[in-house]
Motif scaffolding. Sequence first.
Motif, mmCIF file in Angstrom:
data_model
loop_
_atom_site.group_PDB
_atom_site.id
_atom_site.type_symbol
_atom_site.label_atom_id
_atom_site.label_comp_id
_atom_site.label_asym_id
_atom_site.label_seq_id
_atom_site.Cartn_x
_atom_site.Cartn_y
_atom_site.Cartn_z
ATOM 1 N N ARG A 157 0.843 -1.205 0.000
ATOM 2 C CA ARG A 157 0.000 0.000 0.000
ATOM 3 C C ARG A 157 0.875 1.250 0.000
ATOM 4 O O ARG A 157 0.545 2.246 -0.662
ATOM 5 C CB ARG A 157 -0.924 0.006 1.223
ATOM 6 N N PHE A 158 1.949 1.219 0.757
ATOM 7 C CA PHE A 158 2.838 2.379 0.747
ATOM 8 C C PHE A 158 3.404 2.605 -0.648
ATOM 9 O O PHE A 158 3.478 3.744 -1.129
ATOM 10 C CB PHE A 158 3.981 2.199 1.748
ATOM 11 N N ASP A 160 2.099 1.819 -3.464
ATOM 12 C CA ASP A 160 1.040 2.394 -4.305
ATOM 13 C C ASP A 160 1.024 3.918 -4.159
ATOM 14 O O ASP A 160 1.012 4.658 -5.165
ATOM 15 C CB ASP A 160 -0.328 1.836 -3.900
ATOM 16 N N ASP A 161 1.012 4.380 -2.919
ATOM 17 C CA ASP A 161 0.963 5.816 -2.652
ATOM 18 C C ASP A 161 2.245 6.514 -3.113
ATOM 19 O O ASP A 161 2.197 7.626 -3.672
ATOM 20 C CB ASP A 161 0.743 6.067 -1.165
ATOM 21 N N LEU A 164 2.331 7.148 -6.869
ATOM 22 C CA LEU A 164 1.477 8.270 -7.264
ATOM 23 C C LEU A 164 2.120 9.610 -6.911
ATOM 24 O O LEU A 164 2.026 10.583 -7.670
ATOM 25 C CB LEU A 164 0.114 8.150 -6.593
ATOM 26 N N ALA A 165 2.790 9.640 -5.757
ATOM 27 C CA ALA A 165 3.388 10.906 -5.306
ATOM 28 C C ALA A 165 4.659 11.243 -6.075
ATOM 29 O O ALA A 165 4.999 12.429 -6.222
ATOM 30 C CB ALA A 165 3.688 10.812 -3.807
#
Length: 558
Positions: A157-158, A160-161, A164-165
């Motif tokens: 999950r990290f 994934d974020d 995007l960032a």
Amino acid sequence: MRVAVVGATGNAGTAVLSALHKTPEVDSILAIARRAPDIEKAPYNACDWASIDIGGAVDEDEARADLRAAFDGVDTVIHLAWLIQPNSQRDLLRRVIVLGTAHVAQAAAEAGVGHLIVATSIASYSPDSGGEPRDESWPTGGIPTSHYSVDKATQERFLDDFSLAYPQITVTRIRPALIFQALASSEIQRYFLGDKVPLHLLSKGTPPVLPLPEDLDTIQAVHADDLGTAFAAAVVTRAPGAFNICADDTLTADSVATILGGSRIVRLPTALVRTALAASHKTGMVAMDEGWLDMGVSVPVMDNSRAKTELGWQPQHSAADALRELIDGMVKGTGGHSIPLRARDRDHATIPGTSTPISHGGESNAGQSSTEDGADGEFGRHTDQNADRKLIELYLSDHLTGATAGLERIERMEEAFADTPVFRQISEVADKIRRERALLVQIIDDLGLKRKPYRQALAWLGEHAGRVKLNNRIISRSPMTLVLEAELMRSAVMGKLGGWQALHDNAETMGLDPTIFATLQEEAWQQIATLDEVHEYARRRAFRHDISTFGPQNSEES
């Protein structure tokens, strides 16, 4: 290009370094680990090295600052660091796996690194009972009852974020199956089975039965060398996204039984096996907890097609061959040249700056006598005829007894204080004491003397009984414990120093090389200095409420 490898001394890290050394596009390698390996040995000897804690016992700012400085000028960062033991320290495991990944990724972004490769895991996948091969699009929700799987899913999950960032950074995820190789045999036994499972007895014959949970149908594995080439291929291709890395075959109950020599398979209810595993873990008989079984029976079968197509990767080893190599290594106690990969027993009898044989004649009496059970053997053939065998035997046996107790204590410290900034120092002293005890056993055997194992057994029992002290704490750890343990270990090393001095002055009489004991005296003084550092850290915070001994520390506190 310059590649940084975080977590470079373990099972995967060692294999990745070997693969990168063979990759023409890689000009230089920065290897990062909390504890340094033997940098004179391959594959560690052709790298730049940095000792960095990614967040186990330092705060976020310090971890990121150290990593950011190390990543200056790096083109690709490979993040392999994870932790599965000590199982009892759940917060520590999460800090290393989840927050450690965040620290590495953020530092890479701040340093201008263009490519980040992270080892996630088959453990990150959600449960699947279908048995059909699944590609990388299968959900990564983890197995809720496995803390390792939960942490690896959180890591996903990290990422994934993060992707995007920081769209300018290429993020590659490598999801390996179980990673096997001979060099990791002793490490895998320690981390999953523990030292109470007598795998060395497999050399005596095939186990008559192989009990397996009824729901465990297939196991996927990959040889560490194949995993290393997958990471090297990812470095060169800079392909984004996730890649399943596993051998083309799967391990079944029948194939495992065949590898073990034809054991008869006995299928047991999974719930019964789970209950037994949980009880064995709680009593210290087995290192892994029941969550590992939950993960094993729940994860999907991975499809490795994407890695073959986009990375140009092909596994060169079957899962069966990798498991066969692993089991053979477990029987022999095989290991490598780093603390995580250390060998199990006597094969680790090496001291930096020394080499065997230890006797002047280059000949050993080892194997001529059964010194463990007390049978008399030929006294060292290069020993002075005026040497008193009985006194030498008693003296060496007493020091072996002390070494046994000291090793038990320092290994207990290594486990209990893994979440402190002085873990590296404790672990490095523990590694040296392990080597020295093995060398002492070798000396006794080479001289044809008795080890008197009942004395070592009593020392082991005495050290374990000595742990039963409350320090005014029943459940939580007392910060005073580290102070006391460091003091006891300093005293033990001082006693050992006297032993090396006595052996140095009498080495010629016993037909031994005195330079070895001169080196060991220098090592003892270094160990005392290191334990002084541990003691200083502990005593400055043990008696205060405003500073913690355990957990992340900032640079001013540590």
